[in-house]
Design a protein around this motif. Sequence first.
Motif: not given
Length: 219
Positions: A26-30, A143-150
């Motif tokens: 679920e975390t990976e899909e989000a 931006g912090a949230g977006l880079v954390l997804t990587r």
Amino acid sequence: MAFYRVRPTQPDIEIANAVSAHTCPETEEAAEILTWGADEHLLCALAAGWWLYCRNRTARRRRDSDHILLTTIAVTIIPHVLKAVFDQERPDRLTVRGHLHGVPLSGRRLDAFPSGHAIHVGALASAATVLPPAKRNLVWCLGAGLVLTRIVLLAHWMSDVVAGLAIGVLTERWLRYWTGYGSEPQDRRQPGRPVTPRLRPRPGATPAARGFHAPGAPR
């Protein structure tokens, strides 16, 4: 074949191992959905759209849109150039446990360094410094949230993201010398702070006429 091989640091490996052990499908899909927010194709389209919208606006809006479009194009090209120079294997190619917990495969195997998404985010975060505090902080949080997804997707090591952010910031700041973005003087007064008017004497008025008397002088 790239010229240099970049190896992950020990903190990089520890962070990737922690993600592999504690993530879930679920975390990976989000994270897969959210990471599109910093995709180069989407950001280039948005920058081009805003540039076209600002063509009939004020000179400042046109200059700002020129800067954002130029910066977006630059930080789209830079990662491809650097990935041709540097090789680094993505962490998602080095884990079995992570895939059992839902980690997908991202991009080309040796294109970990640097993070292109982080370069875009770093440039936008730097450009946001001219915005009012509320809008600036919103851009920084997103931006912090977006880079954390990587990192959550194990598409990049932590050092790839940090390097990408730095490259993005430096690129945006360097381009300011060409575009003049952010060169307007800022009003340093605190919002909502009352301004005390300064009284000016009438031309030719003497101190006595303004109500001032020398010590000991008759009134």
